[in-house]
Write a protein that holds these residues in place. Structure first.
Motif, PDB file in Angstrom:
ATOM      1  N   VAL A 113       0.842  -1.199   0.000  1.00  0.00           N
ATOM      2  CA  VAL A 113       0.000   0.000   0.000  1.00  0.00           C
ATOM      3  C   VAL A 113       0.879   1.253   0.000  1.00  0.00           C
ATOM      4  N   ALA A 114       1.968   1.229   0.768  1.00  0.00           N
ATOM      5  CA  ALA A 114       2.897   2.363   0.795  1.00  0.00           C
ATOM      6  C   ALA A 114       3.480   2.615  -0.597  1.00  0.00           C
ATOM      7  N   ALA A 115       3.850   1.539  -1.289  1.00  0.00           N
ATOM      8  CA  ALA A 115       4.414   1.682  -2.635  1.00  0.00           C
ATOM      9  C   ALA A 115       3.380   2.251  -3.601  1.00  0.00           C
ATOM     10  N   ILE A 116       2.135   1.799  -3.483  1.00  0.00           N
ATOM     11  CA  ILE A 116       1.067   2.307  -4.355  1.00  0.00           C
ATOM     12  C   ILE A 116       0.863   3.809  -4.129  1.00  0.00           C
ATOM     13  N   GLY A 117       0.807   4.205  -2.852  1.00  0.00           N
ATOM     14  CA  GLY A 117       0.680   5.629  -2.538  1.00  0.00           C
ATOM     15  C   GLY A 117       1.863   6.424  -3.040  1.00  0.00           C
TER      16      GLY A 117
END
Length: 450
Positions: A113-117
């Protein structure tokens, strides 16, 4: 770093966990990357700038009968050596999915999720400045994270930062790289030669079948992998995509499982027992044929229990971080200031990349991580605080290697590519300084309160 090593046991080799070994090698390579980058910028603006550019564009050809491939040196680095980089990234992704930080849904969600953000928000910021302009094609440039530089920055804090924070940074950077590969494949492929696509699929099918048939002979995977790379290169997809695809087909299980290995070693050591007084001679082992055979059998057992994936990752990673990435930086970081003025930094391409990396990365990573934790989709490690997450998310804005790589694919205009280099170097430097100052302040503050 913690390790399975005791100072009281001389002769014992220091053993690192996978993330510790990966972390230590990436940190060391950041020094070479920095040196290569500074050298490239200096040469691109020196009195031998023409020689530097001529050298990078020297044609190198491979012939096989009437067939040949001819590309410039910088293209061989970007299409060939960087395919090896993405191959090791693919191996790391597969290992993380099988046994690492991406092995379970709960573990994987926070870094993913951090990478997507960290990809969405920088892309939106870039498009805010470049929507419907000639530079719009560079929207993916500020989405990337350079693992080596970001981990190198974290290493300077030593034990003041928890190990789980470093693992989080490594995991979301790897997920970020996977996202970059998907973006390159989907959005930066223009003309597709389906004949070569079919050939590449045949090679991939052969790799999968070799894995399913329990073939562990690495030269076969090397031959089929090279065929896949050449076919993908001819298909119109960027050749580096082949690196990740081939990596995912590499066997992750050895010939021996742990139980069989333990039983084999016990049997070997039983045969190795020595009761004769002559065996106490430390130089006698090569004179005893039975002992020598036991040593060779033990060596073969160790080889059989190690998976091809582990063997390749361990063998290739030093070459990638100490040679491939510095060569890429030397060939691609050469920002020329000729014809530039102060207004170049406020060009939409430069500004979009700078703000995308320096503002978009930490904002996207932190915001989506916070939402994931608050909605209980993911959980924050017990020893990690939110100000530390903000700090490493700022270091996530060090795009450098991957940003330069995407820029080279996105822009054909030399001017726009120069603006992209300026934005990448400026945004990465701001992210490095900002992340170091932020983490330094809070790590010192937390140390004073303890």
């Amino acid at each position: 770093m913690e390790s399975n090593y005791s100072e009281d046991q001389p002769g014992i080799i220091k053993i690192f966990q996978p993330y510790q070994w990966f972390f230590s090698s990436e940190v060391a390579s950041s020094v070479l990357l920095l040196f290569a980058s500074i050298s490239a910028v200096y040469l691109a603006n020196s009195f031998i700038a023409d020689t530097y550019n001529h050298f990078l564009h020297t044609e190198i050809s491979l012939f096989a009968g009437k067939y040949y491939i001819s590309k410039s040196l910088v293209h061989w680095i970007n299409d060939g050596l960087m395919a090896l980089f993405f191959f090791t990234v693919g191996l790391e992704i597969k290992r993380e999915i099988l046994v690492g930080e991406l092995a379970s849904f709960k573990q994987a969600m926070l870094p993913v999720v951090a990478a997507i953000g960290g990809m969405i928000v920088p892309g939106l910021i870039y498009m805010f400045f470049n929507y419907k302009t000639p530079g719009a094609g560079g929207w993916a440039v500020p989405m990337a994270t350079d693992i080596a530089f970001s981990l190198g920055a974290v290493a300077l804090f030593g034990k003041r930062l928890p190990v789980s924070l470093r693992i989080f940074l490594t995991a979301f950077a790897i997920a970020d790289d996977l996202g970059a590969v998907i973006i390159i494949a989907v959005f930066y492929t223009k003309n597709i030669a389906w004949y070569y696509v079919i050939i590449s699929l045949c090679f991939v099918l052969a790799l999968v079948l070799a894995n399913l048939l329990w073939i562990r002979w690495l030269p076969l995977y090397l031959i089929l992998g090279t065929g896949t790379w050449l076919a993908v290169m001819g298909s119109g997809f960027h050749a580096t995509i082949a690196g990740v695809i081939v990596a995912l087909t590499i066997p992750a299980r050895g010939k021996y499982n742990t139980f069989k290995f333990v039983q084999e070693v016990k049997s070997i050591m039983d045969d190795f027992k020595c009761h004769d007084e002559q065996c106490k001679n430390k130089d006698n082992i090569l004179l005893n044929e039975g002992h020598l055979n036991s040593v060779l059998t033990l060596e073969m057992a160790c080889h059989n229990v190690e998976t091809p994936l582990q063997r390749l990752e361990r063998s290739l990673h030093p070459w990638v971080v100490y040679m491939v990435l510095p060569l890429f930086a030397f060939g691609n970081a050469g920002l020329s200031f000729e014809g530039m003025n102060i207004s170049a930094i406020i060009h939409p391409v430069s500004m979009g990349i700078v703000l995308g990396l320096f503002i978009g990365k930490p904002l996207g990573i932190t915001l989506l991580s916070f939402i994931a934790v608050k909605t209980r989709l993911a959980s924050l490690p017990d020893d990690v605080k939110w100000n530390q997450v903000i700090g490493v998310s700022m270091l996530g804005g060090i795009g450098f290697t991957m940003s330069l790589f995407i820029a080279d694919i996105a822009f054909t205009s030399a001017d726009f590519l120069n603006y992209a280099k300026l934005g990448t170097l400026s945004g990465s430097m701001l992210s490095l300084i900002g992340g170091m100052v932020f983490l330094g302040f809070y790590s010192r503050k937390s140390g004073e309160t303890q």
